[in-house]
Design a protein around this motif. Structure first.
Motif, short mmCIF file in Angstrom:
data_model
loop_
_atom_site.label_atom_id
_atom_site.label_comp_id
_atom_site.label_asym_id
_atom_site.label_seq_id
_atom_site.Cartn_x
_atom_site.Cartn_y
_atom_site.Cartn_z
N SER A 92 4.33 -4.56 5.35
CA SER A 92 5.25 -5.54 4.75
C SER A 92 4.61 -6.19 3.53
N THR A 93 3.31 -6.48 3.64
CA THR A 93 2.57 -7.05 2.51
C THR A 93 2.61 -6.09 1.33
N ALA A 94 2.35 -4.83 1.60
CA ALA A 94 2.33 -3.82 0.53
C ALA A 94 3.72 -3.67 -0.10
N TYR A 95 4.76 -3.74 0.72
CA TYR A 95 6.14 -3.60 0.23
C TYR A 95 6.47 -4.72 -0.75
N VAL A 96 6.10 -5.96 -0.36
CA VAL A 96 6.42 -7.12 -1.23
C VAL A 96 5.60 -7.04 -2.51
N SER A 170 8.26 4.60 4.24
CA SER A 170 8.73 5.49 3.16
C SER A 170 8.85 4.71 1.85
N LYS A 171 9.31 3.46 1.94
CA LYS A 171 9.43 2.64 0.72
C LYS A 171 8.04 2.34 0.14
N VAL A 172 7.08 1.98 1.01
CA VAL A 172 5.73 1.66 0.52
C VAL A 172 5.10 2.89 -0.13
N LEU A 173 5.25 4.04 0.52
CA LEU A 173 4.61 5.26 -0.01
C LEU A 173 5.29 5.75 -1.29
N SER A 174 6.48 5.24 -1.57
CA SER A 174 7.16 5.71 -2.80
C SER A 174 6.69 4.93 -4.04
N ILE A 178 0.62 2.45 -5.22
CA ILE A 178 0.06 2.20 -3.88
C ILE A 178 -0.40 3.53 -3.29
N LYS A 179 -1.62 3.55 -2.75
CA LYS A 179 -2.14 4.77 -2.12
C LYS A 179 -2.57 4.46 -0.69
N LEU A 180 -2.09 5.25 0.25
CA LEU A 180 -2.48 5.10 1.66
C LEU A 180 -3.62 6.09 1.96
N PHE A 181 -4.75 5.52 2.39
CA PHE A 181 -5.85 6.37 2.89
C PHE A 181 -5.82 6.24 4.42
N ASN A 182 -5.11 7.15 5.11
CA ASN A 182 -5.08 7.07 6.57
C ASN A 182 -6.21 7.92 7.16
N ALA A 183 -6.37 7.81 8.46
CA ALA A 183 -7.51 8.43 9.18
C ALA A 183 -8.84 7.97 8.59
N THR A 184 -8.80 6.80 7.96
CA THR A 184 -9.97 6.23 7.29
C THR A 184 -10.15 4.78 7.75
#
Ligand code: 48N
Length: 326
Positions: A92-96, A170-174, A178-184
């Motif tokens: 939610s933080t990333a979305y805003v 999906s909105k945040v990743l679009s 913004i870059k998501l580093f998952n499994a990290t």
């Protein structure tokens, strides 16, 4: 009401299913009339015998993945903001922030392969997700449908928690910034000395490693970590799970704060108000929000209701913009 014939002329339904016209309810029909209809069935129907993918060489796939990943690691090595934890509050933080400041480089570091934290179910194994008003304002902004409960106007219900989380994700990743580093995992914080020693240490980024390595530092030779420099870290690592409340606990172990407040018992009313109102910069360069805050301040937990997570995200974004602009 039988659906207009024109719809069936162009959609695959008319070629494969007889008698369906009369079975479609207006709601089912709305999925077709809203352009949801797909031509995939037409596109491939009857052509499978000659079907063939475009040719590829395995190394081309490997380079397509690794080139992009290492470009991202290089680009986000210096970020404007790092968000630790892609649960409902972190996302939610990333979305805003993504909507408010598309110029900011934001890295999200998520320990699990799958982001979303505890927001894939409404509570225990039940899929409906409850949010108390005024969190419905966030759902409207995000575009997630919800039901009002005729018996109680004080909350709304999203029919499946995964509908909320997948839409938010999906909105945040679009967002291009913004870059998501998952499994990290974030396994430490980068610090700078304060004026008066450790008490007012400034946080200046995060130390990261593959989660599997972080979880096995004790049983294999140390594999040194990586880093992301950023003037602001927003930690939303929740209250449970393998690394729950990570940054709060790290502040204690580095004696930047004396001790954790320790999360109290469940009280929905007390917990949700307190977490939203107190989401803040707990030490220079580190904002804490969501359930992690309950560990810092000793707030109650709220149980299976998620309004505080999204609005703590709004508050964390607002606090971040104040810090960035100062
Ligand atoms: O969903 P969570 O755990 O945390 P929040 O604060 O976003 O949402 C909390 C919410 O799901 C509840 O707990 C509900 C409201 N119940 C309350 C109650 O009373 O029980 O997400 C935290 C995310 C997870 O995805 C973790 O994998 C991740 O943070 N994480 C980390 N990622 C990277 N590095 C770390 N060190 C780390 N620690 C946790």
């Amino acid at each position: 009401m039988s659906p207009p014939a024109a719809i069936f002329e162009s959609s695959p339904v008319s070629t494969t299913t007889t008698g369906l016209k009369d079975k479609l309810t207006p709601e089912m029909l709305s999925f077709i009339t809203q352009g949801q209809q797909t031509r995939l069935l037409d596109e491939f129907a009857g052509k499978w015998d000659s079907f063939k993918f475009a040719p590829i060489r395995e190394s081309q796939v490997s380079r397509a993945m690794t080139r992009r990943y290492f470009n991202d690691l290089d680009k986000y090595a210096e970020s404007d903001i790092v968000i630790v934890g892609a649960g409902s509050c972190g996302l939610s933080t990333a979305y805003v922030l993504g909507k408010a400041r598309p110029d900011l480089k934001i890295a999200i570091v998520e320990a699990n392969v799958s982001p979303g934290g505890g927001a894939w179910l409404g509570g225990q194994l039940f899929s409906a997700m409850v949010m108390r008003k005024p969190a419905d304002v966030f759902l409207n902004d995000l575009g997630v449908p919800f039901e009002e409960d005729a018996t109680n106007p004080n909350y709304v219900v999203v029919k499946h928690a995964a509908l909320f989380t997948s839409t938010l994700l999906s909105k945040v990743l679009s967002f291009p910034n913004i870059k998501l580093f998952n499994a990290t995992s974030v396994e430490d914080l980068i610090t700078r000395p304060g004026q008066n020693g450790i008490e007012d240490v400034r946080i200046a980024g995060v130390v990261t490693n593959w989660t599997l390595v972080t979880m096995h530092h004790d049983d294999q030779s140390c594999m040194d970590p990586n880093t992301i420099n950023a003037p602001l870290v927003i930690s939303t690592t929740g209250h449970d799970g393998p690394f729950g409340a990570f940054c709060a606990k790290r502040l204690v172990s580095m004696t930047a704060i004396e001790k954790l407040g320790g999360m109290r018992g469940l009280d929905m009313n007390a917990a949700e108000d307190a977490i939203v109102k107190n989401t803040r910069e707990v030490t220079k360069g580190l904002i804490i929000g969501g359930m992690e805050l309950s560990e810092i301040d000793g707030f109650n937990r709220m149980g299976p209701t998620f309004g505080a997570m999204v609005l703590s995200g709004v508050k964390a974004a607002e606090e971040a913009l104040k810090v960035i602009e100062d």
